[in-house]
Design a protein around this motif. Structure first.
Motif, PDB file in Angstrom:
ATOM      1  N   LEU A  27       0.858  -1.180   0.000  1.00 20.78           N
ATOM      2  CA  LEU A  27       0.000   0.000   0.000  1.00 20.78           C
ATOM      3  C   LEU A  27       0.892   1.228   0.000  1.00 20.78           C
ATOM      4  CD1 LEU A  27      -2.662   1.578   0.375  1.00 20.78           C
ATOM      5  CD2 LEU A  27      -2.456   1.136   2.838  1.00 20.78           C
ATOM      6  N   THR A  28       0.772   2.068  -1.015  1.00 19.85           N
ATOM      7  CA  THR A  28       1.716   3.178  -1.100  1.00 19.85           C
ATOM      8  C   THR A  28       1.134   4.374  -1.844  1.00 19.85           C
ATOM      9  OG1 THR A  28       4.069   3.627  -1.520  1.00 19.85           O
ATOM     10  CG2 THR A  28       2.835   2.497  -3.273  1.00 19.85           C
ATOM     11  N   ASP A  29       1.741   5.517  -1.596  1.00 20.60           N
ATOM     12  CA  ASP A  29       1.361   6.779  -2.231  1.00 20.60           C
ATOM     13  C   ASP A  29       2.614   7.352  -2.892  1.00 20.60           C
ATOM     14  OD1 ASP A  29       0.099   9.115  -2.973  1.00 20.60           O
ATOM     15  OD2 ASP A  29       0.226  10.024  -0.973  1.00 20.60           O
ATOM     16  N   PRO A  30       2.915   6.913  -4.115  1.00 24.96           N
ATOM     17  CA  PRO A  30       4.179   7.304  -4.762  1.00 24.96           C
ATOM     18  C   PRO A  30       4.146   8.728  -5.304  1.00 24.96           C
ATOM     19  CG  PRO A  30       2.860   6.063  -6.295  1.00 24.96           C
ATOM     20  CD  PRO A  30       2.092   6.067  -4.998  1.00 24.96           C
ATOM     21  N   PRO A  31       5.313   9.273  -5.656  1.00 28.89           N
ATOM     22  CA  PRO A  31       5.322  10.562  -6.362  1.00 28.89           C
ATOM     23  C   PRO A  31       4.562  10.429  -7.677  1.00 28.89           C
ATOM     24  CG  PRO A  31       7.536   9.917  -5.655  1.00 28.89           C
ATOM     25  CD  PRO A  31       6.661   8.730  -5.445  1.00 28.89           C
ATOM     26  N   TYR A  32       3.680  11.378  -7.964  1.00 27.70           N
ATOM     27  CA  TYR A  32       2.895  11.309  -9.198  1.00 27.70           C
ATOM     28  C   TYR A  32       3.703  11.731 -10.422  1.00 27.70           C
ATOM     29  CZ  TYR A  32      -1.347  10.809  -6.324  1.00 27.70           C
ATOM     30  OH  TYR A  32      -2.301  10.381  -5.443  1.00 27.70           O
ATOM     31  N   LEU A  33       4.770  12.484 -10.207  1.00 28.34           N
ATOM     32  CA  LEU A  33       5.667  12.917 -11.283  1.00 28.34           C
ATOM     33  C   LEU A  33       4.935  13.662 -12.380  1.00 28.34           C
ATOM     34  CD1 LEU A  33       7.881   9.706 -11.566  1.00 28.34           C
ATOM     35  CD2 LEU A  33       8.371  11.784 -10.282  1.00 28.34           C
ATOM     36  N   ILE A  34       3.951  14.491 -11.992  1.00 38.22           N
ATOM     37  CA  ILE A  34       3.160  15.187 -13.003  1.00 38.22           C
ATOM     38  C   ILE A  34       3.915  16.334 -13.659  1.00 38.22           C
ATOM     39  CG2 ILE A  34       0.947  14.567 -11.986  1.00 38.22           C
ATOM     40  CD1 ILE A  34       0.844  17.337 -10.720  1.00 38.22           C
ATOM     41  N   GLY A  35       5.085  16.689 -13.124  1.00 32.80           N
ATOM     42  CA  GLY A  35       5.873  17.741 -13.756  1.00 32.80           C
ATOM     43  C   GLY A  35       6.999  17.203 -14.605  1.00 32.80           C
ATOM     44  N   ALA A  36       6.963  15.920 -14.934  1.00 34.10           N
ATOM     45  CA  ALA A  36       8.050  15.298 -15.690  1.00 34.10           C
ATOM     46  C   ALA A  36       8.261  15.997 -17.032  1.00 34.10           C
ATOM     47  CB  ALA A  36       7.741  13.819 -15.932  1.00 34.10           C
ATOM     48  N   SER A  37       9.505  16.344 -17.306  1.00 30.04           N
ATOM     49  CA  SER A  37       9.808  17.021 -18.566  1.00 30.04           C
ATOM     50  C   SER A  37      11.271  16.815 -18.922  1.00 30.04           C
ATOM     51  CB  SER A  37       9.511  18.523 -18.456  1.00 30.04           C
ATOM     52  OG  SER A  37       9.878  19.185 -19.639  1.00 30.04           O
ATOM     53  N   SER A  38      11.539  16.638 -20.189  1.00 32.10           N
ATOM     54  CA  SER A  38      12.919  16.443 -20.643  1.00 32.10           C
ATOM     55  C   SER A  38      13.475  17.694 -21.321  1.00 32.10           C
ATOM     56  CB  SER A  38      12.974  15.274 -21.636  1.00 32.10           C
ATOM     57  OG  SER A  38      12.167  15.555 -22.769  1.00 32.10           O
ATOM     58  N   ILE A  39      12.717  18.784 -21.282  1.00 40.02           N
ATOM     59  CA  ILE A  39      13.129  19.970 -22.024  1.00 40.02           C
ATOM     60  C   ILE A  39      13.754  21.031 -21.121  1.00 40.02           C
ATOM     61  CG2 ILE A  39      11.439  19.601 -23.846  1.00 40.02           C
ATOM     62  CD1 ILE A  39       9.655  21.687 -22.536  1.00 40.02           C
ATOM     63  N   GLY A  40      13.990  20.667 -19.846  1.00 34.62           N
ATOM     64  CA  GLY A  40      14.686  21.577 -18.949  1.00 34.62           C
ATOM     65  C   GLY A  40      13.794  22.566 -18.247  1.00 34.62           C
TER      66      GLY A  40
END
Length: 223
Positions: A27-40
């Motif tokens: 049972l876990t609440d991971p980082p959602y990583l909704i700001g993931a971006s490869s463009i800096g």
């Protein structure tokens, strides 16, 4: 008396010390990583390629969850609508699939841009192993539980979840004395819920600040 254990370390590395087929619930609440971006530059949405790269993050700990769970066990993970495609892909790569999606009605409106509806819910995915069963056949896939207001949080963690919600998730999927593992312990909500429901617990937290916050919370809140 239940055994509550917190470990300051990477969940993928540390969970390798847990035997195969020995855990009743992850049972876990991971980082959602909704700001993931490869463009800096931060992007709330990110590109599709970025999201597929994030799949590797989910897959790394899903793989450990699959290994340590009993055939009757469940993987239960918080998420939101943005991360659902990533989770689905990561699970499919491991031969797993979502069994149910729970809608958690937080009973209050969140903020959002003017062109969007204001959010009132988050999602929780259930991934049942091959012999998993939900005993309560009256249980629906929409649960109401008021979110923790900032002034009522046990710690300064920005994503602290309600203990009562975690207790319900635990009690509907396990029996007393079960072993519950949390890959991303955060402020320690799952640990508190396990102690209050008579479950054993192992939690991993990489960030030393949150690890210490969870430890202090366990010491301060009565058993």
């Amino acid at each position: 008396m239940t055994d509550i254990k917190l470990i300051n370390g990477d969940c993928v590395e540390e969970s390798q010390n847990i035997p195969d087929n020995s855990v009743d619930l992850v049972l876990t609440d991971p980082p959602y990583l909704i700001g993931a971006s490869s463009i800096g530059k931060p992007s709330r949405v990110g590109s599709w390629a970025d999201w597929m790269n994030v799949t590797h993050f989910y897959k790394s700990w899903f793989e450990q969850a699959k290994r340590i769970l009993k055939d009757t066990g469940y993987l239960v993970s918080f998420c939101n609508w943005r991360s659902m495609p990533v989770i689905t892909k990561a699970l499919a790569d491991l031969g797993l699939s979502i069994t149910s999606v729970l809608v958690w009605d937080k009973q209050c409106l969140g903020t959002g841009p003017k062109k969007a509806l204001r959010p009132r819910y988050e999602l929780v995915v259930f991934v049942g192993m091959k012999d998993a069963v939900i005993p309560n056949r009256s249980l629906s896939d929409i649960w109401e539980c008021k979110r923790v207001a900032p002034q009522n949080r046990a710690t300064d963690h920005p994503a602290e979840k309600p203990v009562e919600l975690f207790k319900k998730l635990i009690c509907e999927t396990t029996l007393e004395n079960a072993l519950v593992v949390d890959m991303f312990t955060g402020s320690g909500t799952a640990a508190i819920a396990c102690r209050e429901t008579g479950r054993n617990f192992i939690g991993f937290e990489l960030d030393t600040h949150w690890y210490n916050a969870a430890l202090n919370r366990l010491k301060q809140e009565p058993e």
